[in-house]
Design a protein around this motif. Sequence first.
Motif, PDB file in Angstrom:
ATOM      1  N   LEU A  87     -40.461  10.737  72.474  1.00  0.00           N
ATOM      2  CA  LEU A  87     -40.480  11.576  71.768  1.00  0.00           C
ATOM      3  C   LEU A  87     -40.708  11.128  70.203  1.00  0.00           C
ATOM      4  N   THR A  88     -41.051  11.886  69.359  1.00  0.00           N
ATOM      5  CA  THR A  88     -41.257  11.566  67.892  1.00  0.00           C
ATOM      6  C   THR A  88     -40.013  11.164  67.353  1.00  0.00           C
ATOM      7  N   GLY A  89     -40.448  10.818  65.836  1.00  0.00           N
ATOM      8  CA  GLY A  89     -39.023  10.226  65.281  1.00  0.00           C
ATOM      9  C   GLY A  89     -38.705  11.346  64.336  1.00  0.00           C
ATOM     10  N   MET A  90     -38.040  10.933  63.339  1.00  0.00           N
ATOM     11  CA  MET A  90     -37.102  11.904  62.641  1.00  0.00           C
ATOM     12  C   MET A  90     -38.116  13.051  62.129  1.00  0.00           C
ATOM     13  N   PHE A  91     -37.365  14.180  62.185  1.00  0.00           N
ATOM     14  CA  PHE A  91     -38.213  15.470  61.738  1.00  0.00           C
ATOM     15  C   PHE A  91     -37.444  16.217  60.334  1.00  0.00           C
ATOM     16  N   ARG A  92     -36.148  15.617  60.202  1.00  0.00           N
ATOM     17  CA  ARG A  92     -35.574  16.220  59.060  1.00  0.00           C
ATOM     18  C   ARG A  92     -34.534  15.052  58.457  1.00  0.00           C
ATOM     19  N   SER A  93     -34.564  15.271  57.051  1.00  0.00           N
ATOM     20  CA  SER A  93     -33.843  14.064  56.545  1.00  0.00           C
ATOM     21  C   SER A  93     -32.836  14.558  55.534  1.00  0.00           C
ATOM     22  N   ASP A  94     -32.573  15.674  55.685  1.00  0.00           N
ATOM     23  CA  ASP A  94     -31.778  16.582  54.284  1.00  0.00           C
ATOM     24  C   ASP A  94     -30.362  16.607  54.868  1.00  0.00           C
ATOM     25  N   TYR A  95     -29.803  15.990  55.973  1.00  0.00           N
ATOM     26  CA  TYR A  95     -28.399  15.964  56.231  1.00  0.00           C
ATOM     27  C   TYR A  95     -28.161  14.795  57.077  1.00  0.00           C
ATOM     28  N   GLY A  96     -26.832  14.057  57.346  1.00  0.00           N
ATOM     29  CA  GLY A  96     -26.609  12.996  58.142  1.00  0.00           C
ATOM     30  C   GLY A  96     -26.296  13.112  59.536  1.00  0.00           C
ATOM     31  N   PRO A  97     -26.467  12.372  60.403  1.00  0.00           N
ATOM     32  CA  PRO A  97     -26.292  12.456  61.917  1.00  0.00           C
ATOM     33  C   PRO A  97     -24.664  12.390  61.907  1.00  0.00           C
ATOM     34  N   GLU A  98     -24.132  11.516  60.982  1.00  0.00           N
ATOM     35  CA  GLU A  98     -22.622  11.515  60.930  1.00  0.00           C
ATOM     36  C   GLU A  98     -21.823  12.765  60.659  1.00  0.00           C
ATOM     37  N   PHE A 127     -33.494  30.066  69.961  1.00  0.00           N
ATOM     38  CA  PHE A 127     -32.222  28.634  69.869  1.00  0.00           C
ATOM     39  C   PHE A 127     -32.887  28.089  68.623  1.00  0.00           C
ATOM     40  N   GLU A 128     -34.325  27.711  68.485  1.00  0.00           N
ATOM     41  CA  GLU A 128     -34.540  27.027  67.612  1.00  0.00           C
ATOM     42  C   GLU A 128     -34.348  27.497  66.199  1.00  0.00           C
ATOM     43  N   LYS A 129     -34.569  28.744  65.863  1.00  0.00           N
ATOM     44  CA  LYS A 129     -34.241  29.492  64.843  1.00  0.00           C
ATOM     45  C   LYS A 129     -32.917  29.320  64.619  1.00  0.00           C
ATOM     46  N   ALA A 130     -32.140  29.582  65.394  1.00  0.00           N
ATOM     47  CA  ALA A 130     -30.731  29.345  65.175  1.00  0.00           C
ATOM     48  C   ALA A 130     -30.299  27.962  64.760  1.00  0.00           C
ATOM     49  N   LEU A 131     -30.991  26.958  65.212  1.00  0.00           N
ATOM     50  CA  LEU A 131     -30.698  25.442  65.147  1.00  0.00           C
ATOM     51  C   LEU A 131     -30.943  25.146  63.717  1.00  0.00           C
ATOM     52  N   HIS A 132     -32.270  25.686  63.372  1.00  0.00           N
ATOM     53  CA  HIS A 132     -32.612  25.255  62.047  1.00  0.00           C
ATOM     54  C   HIS A 132     -31.963  26.178  60.879  1.00  0.00           C
ATOM     55  N   ASN A 133     -31.318  27.165  61.247  1.00  0.00           N
ATOM     56  CA  ASN A 133     -30.462  27.897  60.289  1.00  0.00           C
ATOM     57  C   ASN A 133     -29.110  27.311  59.990  1.00  0.00           C
ATOM     58  N   LEU A 134     -28.621  26.595  61.231  1.00  0.00           N
ATOM     59  CA  LEU A 134     -27.589  25.649  60.948  1.00  0.00           C
ATOM     60  C   LEU A 134     -27.803  24.372  60.399  1.00  0.00           C
ATOM     61  N   ALA A 135     -28.850  23.806  60.621  1.00  0.00           N
ATOM     62  CA  ALA A 135     -29.608  22.549  59.863  1.00  0.00           C
ATOM     63  C   ALA A 135     -29.827  22.738  58.304  1.00  0.00           C
ATOM     64  N   ASP A 136     -30.128  23.893  57.961  1.00  0.00           N
ATOM     65  CA  ASP A 136     -30.281  24.387  56.522  1.00  0.00           C
ATOM     66  C   ASP A 136     -28.868  24.498  55.901  1.00  0.00           C
ATOM     67  N   GLN A 137     -27.964  25.064  56.679  1.00  0.00           N
ATOM     68  CA  GLN A 137     -26.507  25.081  56.198  1.00  0.00           C
ATOM     69  C   GLN A 137     -25.788  23.814  55.840  1.00  0.00           C
ATOM     70  N   LEU A 138     -26.099  22.824  57.046  1.00  0.00           N
ATOM     71  CA  LEU A 138     -25.573  21.655  56.807  1.00  0.00           C
ATOM     72  C   LEU A 138     -26.084  20.804  55.756  1.00  0.00           C
ATOM     73  N   ALA A 139     -27.642  20.932  55.291  1.00  0.00           N
ATOM     74  CA  ALA A 139     -28.038  20.166  54.256  1.00  0.00           C
ATOM     75  C   ALA A 139     -27.590  20.941  53.042  1.00  0.00           C
ATOM     76  N   ALA A 140     -27.118  22.200  52.885  1.00  0.00           N
ATOM     77  CA  ALA A 140     -26.418  22.579  51.608  1.00  0.00           C
ATOM     78  C   ALA A 140     -24.825  22.328  51.575  1.00  0.00           C
ATOM     79  N   GLU A 141     -24.287  21.624  52.517  1.00  0.00           N
ATOM     80  CA  GLU A 141     -22.880  21.177  52.351  1.00  0.00           C
ATOM     81  C   GLU A 141     -22.768  20.240  51.256  1.00  0.00           C
ATOM     82  N   THR A 142     -21.679  20.357  50.466  1.00  0.00           N
ATOM     83  CA  THR A 142     -21.364  19.739  49.306  1.00  0.00           C
ATOM     84  C   THR A 142     -20.552  18.533  49.580  1.00  0.00           C
ATOM     85  N   ASP A 143     -19.492  18.743  50.628  1.00  0.00           N
ATOM     86  CA  ASP A 143     -18.509  17.755  50.848  1.00  0.00           C
ATOM     87  C   ASP A 143     -18.422  18.040  52.485  1.00  0.00           C
TER      88      ASP A 143
END
Length: 469
Positions: free
Chosen positions: A105-116, A194-210
């Motif tokens: 598999l390839t490496g990182m695809f996003r870096s705007d939220y943390g795996p933690e 599924f991928e669209k929903a996953l990216h929508n959630l990832a965008d939401q996570l990236a916008a989280e302030t806390d």
Amino acid sequence: MNTYVQNAQAVGSTAGERNRVLYTPPRDAALCAALLNASHTLLKAQDLRNTLAELLVESSRRNRMPRDAWGRLFNRLESSCSARMRHAAEPLTRTFRRASGSHGLTGMFRSDYGPEHIPAFLEPRWFEEHFSHLEGITPKILRRTAAVRLVHWVSGGSMNEAAEFLGISPGRMQFTPANDAHRWSRALQGPAAFEKALHNLADQLAAETDPVDYQYRRSVLEDWNLSRGEWQALINRLPPTAGSAQPVLDDRKRQDASIFIWSCVTRGEHLFAPRPIEAGKTEHVQRAWANRRHTTWFQLTRPDALPHYAELRELLVEHANSLARQIDAGAPIPRAQERLWLPRQLSPDPPPRQTRTPEISGTRWIRSYYDDLDTWSYFELDSEGWALRHVDLQDPTLKPVTAAALSEVLDIRDRGDRTAMAVYQHKYGILAEGSLDGWQETDSAAEITSAEFERVWASAREAITRWPA
């Protein structure tokens, strides 16, 4: 367009033949117009990823083109695509194709939220908002796979490595592109939704302030379970159960309650929760507990839970919320001490006793204070260091929560009356298990006189006996 696609699928195996079809406009005017119209649609699309997803699903449905063929095609031609096209197409084709590398598999695809910030089993509200409309795959697999994919996007490596990061055993749950494609091939909406929903959630996570640090919660609770004192305090708040059939509130129930709290705090699956209480039991006991594990979980989580489980669940959720606040604030949490101190020789089971009346010769009396539980514990020990009687006084008020005697426990056990045992433990608490040999080497314990122990014992028994059953 169908004819064009069919012609493209029918080309020979040489690169020249493939390029002739792929890079040469169709000679048929209608086919050429259709191809140009599709290109125009993509170029003017505001949401290119969603437009591509719709075209991919429709083309796969109408032309019966294997979905992994799109992955291979994109892999071959992506260097000719614009950055915008690569960004939009990558998540749609990623599910169906392997890339180079030792992990496949390839490496990182996003870096705007943390795996933690990803829980191992998606937050229910996230699932309802982004994935509940998907059909064809069970919600459990959706929640689990989505969590692994989100971690993989920002961590790289393999899907199994992302699963391990979340505390999911890859030996039991495999996460590979091939498995994903096989699952989604049976799904009604296909992987694009599924991928669209996953990216929508990832965008939401990236916008989280806390965002919540779920990895920190998992690490803090890695070997955690409810202590006997915490468990006793919880079950003391349960309302009495009417009738002769009383609920069992033993160590097995304490382990299951600990797993429920762990799942609430970490948002992980109960299948992967730590079981330190169970781990300290014999193999025979572990097998017996495993046979009951799913039954108790079902009773605690079913929407129409029986009164006892509904009341217990309410108390466990309250405890979980309090524990989560403590962890997020960085405060220390109480640690259960299955053995009050480390004995010289660990023994999972007490030695067999020949009589129902324990030997009193060599009796000693000790007390110990547990700061994390704000509890004074008093013990009457036999010559082997096992508790004959046990008293717990809790909180600054020194409220008695345990006043149990081995002779009484043995009498009930010998009669084989599980209901009577549950009633006894509910009222008088759970007698300390295991040898307390080695208490002399700890700073928290000290020897006391028999007179002091008898005074504490009499006072605790009198207070507990006065309470309603």
